[in-house]
Design a protein around this motif. Sequence first.
Motif, PDB file in Angstrom:
ATOM      1  N   LYS A 118       0.526  11.236  10.303  1.00 49.43           N
ATOM      2  CA  LYS A 118       0.526  12.696  10.231  1.00 49.43           C
ATOM      3  C   LYS A 118       1.413  13.326  11.303  1.00 49.43           C
ATOM      4  CE  LYS A 118      -3.796  13.152  12.871  1.00 49.43           C
ATOM      5  NZ  LYS A 118      -5.212  13.584  12.792  1.00 49.43           N
ATOM      6  N   ARG A 119       1.813  12.543  12.319  1.00 49.65           N
ATOM      7  CA  ARG A 119       2.757  13.070  13.312  1.00 49.65           C
ATOM      8  C   ARG A 119       4.154  13.232  12.725  1.00 49.65           C
ATOM      9  NH1 ARG A 119       4.286  14.673  16.803  1.00 49.65           N
ATOM     10  NH2 ARG A 119       4.726  13.397  18.612  1.00 49.65           N
ATOM     11  N   MET A 120       4.408  12.537  11.591  1.00 56.11           N
ATOM     12  CA  MET A 120       5.709  12.657  10.925  1.00 56.11           C
ATOM     13  C   MET A 120       5.605  13.394   9.594  1.00 56.11           C
ATOM     14  SD  MET A 120       7.840   9.150  11.642  1.00 56.11           S
ATOM     15  CE  MET A 120       6.681   7.995  10.962  1.00 56.11           C
ATOM     16  N   LEU A 121       4.474  13.229   8.895  1.00 61.30           N
ATOM     17  CA  LEU A 121       4.324  13.799   7.556  1.00 61.30           C
ATOM     18  C   LEU A 121       3.050  14.621   7.458  1.00 61.30           C
ATOM     19  CD1 LEU A 121       5.205  10.670   5.352  1.00 61.30           C
ATOM     20  CD2 LEU A 121       6.733  12.544   6.033  1.00 61.30           C
ATOM     21  N   GLU A 122       3.188  15.877   7.025  1.00 57.92           N
ATOM     22  CA  GLU A 122       2.012  16.717   6.747  1.00 57.92           C
ATOM     23  C   GLU A 122       1.729  16.590   5.243  1.00 57.92           C
ATOM     24  OE1 GLU A 122       0.851  21.435   6.571  1.00 57.92           O
ATOM     25  OE2 GLU A 122       2.362  20.789   8.060  1.00 57.92           O
ATOM     26  N   ILE A 123       0.743  15.785   4.908  1.00 59.96           N
ATOM     27  CA  ILE A 123       0.512  15.394   3.509  1.00 59.96           C
ATOM     28  C   ILE A 123      -0.243  16.488   2.757  1.00 59.96           C
ATOM     29  CG2 ILE A 123      -0.581  13.668   2.019  1.00 59.96           C
ATOM     30  CD1 ILE A 123      -0.109  11.637   4.285  1.00 59.96           C
ATOM     31  N   GLN A 124       0.258  16.806   1.542  1.00 60.89           N
ATOM     32  CA  GLN A 124      -0.310  17.858   0.700  1.00 60.89           C
ATOM     33  C   GLN A 124      -0.659  17.281  -0.675  1.00 60.89           C
ATOM     34  OE1 GLN A 124      -0.386  21.061   2.045  1.00 60.89           O
ATOM     35  NE2 GLN A 124       0.654  20.385   3.911  1.00 60.89           N
ATOM     36  N   ASN A 125      -1.593  17.938  -1.367  1.00 59.39           N
ATOM     37  CA  ASN A 125      -1.963  17.511  -2.723  1.00 59.39           C
ATOM     38  C   ASN A 125      -0.939  17.992  -3.742  1.00 59.39           C
ATOM     39  OD1 ASN A 125      -4.483  16.173  -2.264  1.00 59.39           O
ATOM     40  ND2 ASN A 125      -5.406  18.169  -1.869  1.00 59.39           N
ATOM     41  N   GLY A 126      -0.672  17.160  -4.752  1.00 58.44           N
ATOM     42  CA  GLY A 126       0.096  17.593  -5.907  1.00 58.44           C
ATOM     43  C   GLY A 126      -0.768  18.469  -6.797  1.00 58.44           C
ATOM     44  N   ALA A 160      10.950   8.480   7.886  1.00 54.99           N
ATOM     45  CA  ALA A 160       9.553   8.579   7.458  1.00 54.99           C
ATOM     46  C   ALA A 160       9.350   7.880   6.111  1.00 54.99           C
ATOM     47  CB  ALA A 160       9.132  10.040   7.370  1.00 54.99           C
ATOM     48  N   TYR A 161      10.325   8.022   5.220  1.00 57.29           N
ATOM     49  CA  TYR A 161      10.243   7.365   3.911  1.00 57.29           C
ATOM     50  C   TYR A 161      10.241   5.847   4.081  1.00 57.29           C
ATOM     51  CZ  TYR A 161      12.234   5.182  -0.254  1.00 57.29           C
ATOM     52  OH  TYR A 161      12.483   4.334  -1.306  1.00 57.29           O
ATOM     53  N   TYR A 162      11.158   5.314   4.888  1.00 62.69           N
ATOM     54  CA  TYR A 162      11.195   3.864   5.093  1.00 62.69           C
ATOM     55  C   TYR A 162       9.907   3.374   5.770  1.00 62.69           C
ATOM     56  CZ  TYR A 162      16.112   3.664   3.701  1.00 62.69           C
ATOM     57  OH  TYR A 162      17.283   3.724   2.993  1.00 62.69           O
ATOM     58  N   THR A 163       9.380   4.182   6.663  1.00 63.75           N
ATOM     59  CA  THR A 163       8.101   3.830   7.292  1.00 63.75           C
ATOM     60  C   THR A 163       6.989   3.759   6.257  1.00 63.75           C
ATOM     61  OG1 THR A 163       8.741   4.840   9.404  1.00 63.75           O
ATOM     62  CG2 THR A 163       6.385   4.571   8.998  1.00 63.75           C
ATOM     63  N   ALA A 164       6.975   4.718   5.319  1.00 62.39           N
ATOM     64  CA  ALA A 164       5.949   4.740   4.274  1.00 62.39           C
ATOM     65  C   ALA A 164       6.009   3.493   3.403  1.00 62.39           C
ATOM     66  CB  ALA A 164       6.100   6.000   3.417  1.00 62.39           C
ATOM     67  N   LEU A 165       7.210   2.934   3.236  1.00 63.18           N
ATOM     68  CA  LEU A 165       7.347   1.720   2.425  1.00 63.18           C
ATOM     69  C   LEU A 165       6.638   0.521   3.057  1.00 63.18           C
ATOM     70  CD1 LEU A 165      11.111   1.920   1.363  1.00 63.18           C
ATOM     71  CD2 LEU A 165       9.122   2.375  -0.067  1.00 63.18           C
ATOM     72  N   THR A 166       6.328   0.595   4.352  1.00 59.62           N
ATOM     73  CA  THR A 166       5.690  -0.531   5.037  1.00 59.62           C
ATOM     74  C   THR A 166       4.161  -0.403   5.083  1.00 59.62           C
ATOM     75  OG1 THR A 166       5.732   0.440   7.263  1.00 59.62           O
ATOM     76  CG2 THR A 166       7.722  -0.689   6.508  1.00 59.62           C
ATOM     77  N   ILE A 167       3.613   0.660   4.528  1.00 57.31           N
ATOM     78  CA  ILE A 167       2.152   0.841   4.548  1.00 57.31           C
ATOM     79  C   ILE A 167       1.485  -0.276   3.737  1.00 57.31           C
ATOM     80  CG2 ILE A 167       0.229   2.349   3.879  1.00 57.31           C
ATOM     81  CD1 ILE A 167       2.113   4.729   4.240  1.00 57.31           C
ATOM     82  N   PRO A 168       0.494  -0.982   4.269  1.00 51.18           N
ATOM     83  CA  PRO A 168      -0.192  -2.032   3.512  1.00 51.18           C
ATOM     84  C   PRO A 168      -1.211  -1.424   2.538  1.00 51.18           C
ATOM     85  CG  PRO A 168      -1.118  -1.876   5.715  1.00 51.18           C
ATOM     86  CD  PRO A 168       0.030  -0.906   5.668  1.00 51.18           C
ATOM     87  N   PHE A 169      -0.705  -0.934   1.405  1.00 53.56           N
ATOM     88  CA  PHE A 169      -1.554  -0.198   0.471  1.00 53.56           C
ATOM     89  C   PHE A 169      -2.730  -1.029  -0.032  1.00 53.56           C
ATOM     90  CE2 PHE A 169       2.541   1.981   0.276  1.00 53.56           C
ATOM     91  CZ  PHE A 169       2.141   3.294   0.426  1.00 53.56           C
ATOM     92  N   GLY A 170      -2.501  -2.333  -0.209  1.00 53.63           N
ATOM     93  CA  GLY A 170      -3.589  -3.192  -0.677  1.00 53.63           C
ATOM     94  C   GLY A 170      -4.754  -3.256   0.300  1.00 53.63           C
ATOM     95  N   TYR A 171      -4.456  -3.107   1.577  1.00 50.57           N
ATOM     96  CA  TYR A 171      -5.504  -3.122   2.608  1.00 50.57           C
ATOM     97  C   TYR A 171      -6.369  -1.873   2.522  1.00 50.57           C
ATOM     98  CZ  TYR A 171      -7.494  -2.926   7.344  1.00 50.57           C
ATOM     99  OH  TYR A 171      -8.339  -2.830   8.418  1.00 50.57           O
ATOM    100  N   TYR A 172      -5.744  -0.740   2.229  1.00 47.84           N
ATOM    101  CA  TYR A 172      -6.446   0.536   2.223  1.00 47.84           C
ATOM    102  C   TYR A 172      -7.065   0.893   0.868  1.00 47.84           C
ATOM    103  CZ  TYR A 172      -4.396   1.929   6.733  1.00 47.84           C
ATOM    104  OH  TYR A 172      -4.052   2.026   8.051  1.00 47.84           O
ATOM    105  N   SER A 173      -6.419   0.503  -0.223  1.00 46.30           N
ATOM    106  CA  SER A 173      -6.770   1.010  -1.551  1.00 46.30           C
ATOM    107  C   SER A 173      -8.214   0.709  -1.919  1.00 46.30           C
ATOM    108  CB  SER A 173      -5.844   0.400  -2.600  1.00 46.30           C
ATOM    109  OG  SER A 173      -6.264   0.744  -3.898  1.00 46.30           O
TER     110      SER A 173
END
Length: 385
Positions: free
Chosen positions: A30-38, A110-123
């Motif tokens: 969140k220090r790089m991206l302020e996430i909003q709902n679609g 920020a986009y390249y950083t997002a590509l490294t998120i371990p989504f399987g760990y969180y999902s």
Amino acid sequence: MSFPRYPEYKDSGVEWLGEVPVHWEVCALKRMLEIQNGSDHKHIEQAEGFPVIGSGGQFAYASDYLYDGESVLLGRKGTIDKPLYVTGKFWTVDTMYWSKIAPDACGRYAYYTALTIPFGYYSTNTALPSMTQGTLSAHIVARPPLEEQTAIATFLDRETAKIDALVAEQEKLIALLQEKRQAVISHAVTKGLDPNVTMKDSGVEWLGEVSVHWEVCALRRVIAAIEQGWSPECYAREAEEQEWGVLKAGCLNGGNFRPSENKALPPELPPEEAYEVRVGDVLMSRASGSPELVGSTALVKATRERLMLSDKIFRLKLKEFVNAAFFVAALNSRPLRIQIENALSGGNGMANNLPQSSLLTFAMAVPPVAEQATITVFLEQETAK
């Protein structure tokens, strides 16, 4: 590719980050991206206007937009592991998050950083994977100074473009090889291997001419029986070694049998042992969510025990004058694929389902048994190349 090391590193305290340069900040995303709902777009969808973005990219237009600027899009539900980078005016759907880029952050970094998120760990462990806004916002990342973020993003843009170009070239080559493979199979199972043999008109448009001594007949003449399996409610995982499993239609994709494509049968359900798959079986996909996969046929050359047919798979028992490997090659050839596609486009083929009645009417050219075996050996050698 090797990279020069920084003079000094520190432990990030996060397992998937490990050590980071000592002057980098370890912080929440969140220090790089302020996430909003679609948001649901259907009430403003139209033929042209602002792009509507989903997990696969733009798929529609809208008369309004949610945001105008640089943004990183993240999956909220369904396809969660494919972040996107967009700029300009856009609308994003309610199964996606969009984000505002922080003033001291580089959007591409920020986009390249997002590509490294371990989504399987969180999902969430459900049939439809999902991510919460809070979880994504709290994900810990490495954040260099803005100037360094920009330099890294520029480097990655350049290097990934080179890799993407190489991938595109390889995909073209693969497509050409697949086309050649299909042509070799189709020629062998309709024309044979002797270029000097006399030909005759098959009487079937998509078969064309065939060797004069081959018989052209409907599949009802070569198939002795058709079995169809059982699809109980199974676990959404592969069966373990001692468990019974039910094969998925995808076990036959591409004309190869993959026994790992199965779902575990719950222990309270007794198996239908008559449906157990055995070496030598000829299996065909009867139904699939993808029309191009319906009719995929494979010969079972090896399998584990305790795997059953599902009701989306046919087991075809052939008459004694038909070589199973030749039959499988013929069923995966272009002339037979045309007949399958025609059946699916008709009334009986709705919902990507191939009825037995349609299958038995398909035309096939059948050489003598010895010639079938010779063609099979030839195809094994050529397709292996």
